[in-house]
Design an enzyme around this catalytic site. Structure first.
Site, short mmCIF file in Angstrom:
data_model
loop_
_atom_site.label_atom_id
_atom_site.label_comp_id
_atom_site.label_asym_id
_atom_site.label_seq_id
_atom_site.Cartn_x
_atom_site.Cartn_y
_atom_site.Cartn_z
N HIS A 261 10.66 -8.35 54.47
CA HIS A 261 11.97 -8.22 54.06
C HIS A 261 12.69 -8.07 55.34
O HIS A 261 12.46 -7.29 56.09
CB HIS A 261 12.46 -7.33 52.88
CG HIS A 261 13.63 -7.55 52.19
ND1 HIS A 261 14.88 -6.97 52.76
CD2 HIS A 261 13.87 -8.24 51.19
CE1 HIS A 261 15.89 -7.37 51.89
NE2 HIS A 261 15.26 -8.26 51.03
N ASP A 312 10.52 -10.25 44.87
CA ASP A 312 10.00 -11.70 44.26
C ASP A 312 8.41 -11.30 43.80
O ASP A 312 7.89 -12.19 43.19
CB ASP A 312 10.24 -12.86 45.26
CG ASP A 312 11.56 -13.20 45.23
OD1 ASP A 312 12.30 -13.35 44.13
OD2 ASP A 312 12.11 -13.48 46.37
#
Ligand code: ACO
Length: 382
Positions: A261, A312
């Protein structure tokens, strides 16, 4: 541009504006909507209440929440022209269909170009209600199934599952969907939200901004990763194969979808909550394979690289266990993120300034124009 200009590739670390919608603490692994920690909201709140929080910057009282639930339920049906449009579209991409339908909603709305706060507030409710309807209707139409009319007695999450499957969801499924919607509703200046804000900053309308955001969310480095995660879990097939497959992917410099991320350098708090739901739903349905493979992948990636799962990763097995088709995972993300996108747009229009950065020029300078008849053929110059 001077030689000392610093370039932030991908705008990493750049604070591009002020927002009170939400904030991410990438070191502590915290996500906060309007002051409220996402963990508490996931535990105690609902998607509709989070919508109110994001749009009005405070929690509602019970009358206000009821009113918003009624407004959302009343706005669920889409114009017949949208259903006709969805029926004509190729079945291949739910995100492209959603983007097309959102642009078409704008064409059908006589107040589309009115960017005043009351008009935008109405559009936030309408878009949030109708994105869910569009995603469900698109899926049913491409399967040759009749569109399911929304049920005003169901909450947003349960009604979405009802419109998708044509069966009333059991309590646990509706709750898991609601929590997933709460967790995906906003995430500061992520790529799709920024894209929406860039579009709105030209004083283009809300539908255009949302269409831009949908196109941005679609990419596999952003919301599209949840579909890639499920494809990878299917490819791996059993927990025992996880380590070997992950090692091979990393050795060939492939990215592992659902990991890493830009902001979080630790656990994404949303992933931790979804991990729990992935396990619980799997156990409740007697099918923990996808959770088990996910866990083995998580351990393999953590062993090989200092990367944590993002939102996700565990949403994939949650959605799969709920029976949602893999190629609808990213549209389902949009069913939630529409709340945050619209909240950011309300904020953007209220205090707008054109978003227009600079680029460091890397092309040539001072070339002289040569008339086309005097230019040598390309092959001769090659
Ligand atoms: N798999 C393998 N390596 C990775 C991954 C990954 N998923 N993510 C980052 N890395 C590595 C990169 O190869 C790079 O290593 P290097 O410095 O040795 O070259 C390093 O980590 C930094 O990566 P960047 O690409 O510079 O990080 P950036 O902040 O630009 O990218 C992103 C973030 C796009 C999310 C990235 O982690 C990624 O591609 N993840 C997989 C796709 C994904 O899951 N996207 C969803 C993100 S959450 C969301 O948008 C809803």
């Amino acid at each position: 541009m001077s030689e000392t200009t610093q370039i932030a590739r991908g705008l990493e670390g750049i604070v591009a504006g002020r927002s009170s919608v939400s904030t991410v603490d990438g070191v502590q692994g915290r996500l906060v909507y309007q002051g409220y920690d996402i963990r508490e909201l996931a535990e105690l709140s609902s998607f509709e209440e989070v919508c109110f929080l994001l749009w009005h910057k405070r929690l509602p009282d019970s009358g206000e929440l009821e009113e918003l639930k009624e407004s959302l339920a009343a706005a669920r049906s889409v114009p017949p022209a949208i259903l006709e449009l969805l029926e004509m579209l190729p079945p291949r991409s739910g995100m492209a269909a959603l983007q097309t339908a959102v642009a078409a909603l704008g064409l059908l709305d006589p107040e589309a170009d009115d960017v005043s706060p009351p008009s935008n507030a109405r559009k936030a409710v309408k878009l949030t209600a109708q994105v869910a309807t569009i995603v469900a209707a698109f899926h049913r139409l491409r399967r040759g199934l009749p569109v399911v009319e929304p049920d005003p007695l169901l909450g947003h999450a349960a009604n979405f599952l009802w419109m998708l499957f044509g069966e009333k969801p059991e309590k646990a499924a509706a709750r898991a969907m609601d929590v997933a919607l709460v967790l995906h509703a906003d995430h500061e200046y992520n790529a799709s939200t920024f894209s929406a804000r860039v579009t709105a900053s030209t004083l283009s309308d809300m539908y255009s901004a949302i269409a831009a955001a949908v196109g941005t969310l679609k990419g596999p480095l952003h919301g599209g990763a949840n579909e890639q995660v499920m494809k990878m879990l299917e490819e791996i097939g059993s927990p025992e194969r996880a380590e070997e497959v992950i090692q091979a992917k990393l050795a060939s410099k492939q990215r592992i979808p659902g990991f890493g991320h830009r902001v979080y350098k630790t656990w994404d708090p949303r992933a931790l909550i979804l991990k729990r739901y992935s396990e619980e739903l799997g156990r409740a349905r007697g099918q923990t394979l996808w959770y088990d493979i996910s866990l083995a992948v998580e351990q393999a990636v953590r062993k090989e690289k200092d990367l944590y799962p993002n939102v996700d990763f565990y949403s994939a097995s949650v959605y799969y266990t709920l029976g949602i088709p893999v190629d609808l995972f990213t549209p389902v993300f949009a069913v939630s993120r529409i709340a945050g996108w619209t909240a950011h747009l309300l904020e953007q229009y209220e205090d707008n300034r054109l978003i227009r950065p600079r680029a460091e020029y890397t092309g040539p300078m001072d070339l002289r124009y040569v008339p086309i008849e005097d230019r040598p053929p390309r092959q001769a110059t090659a």
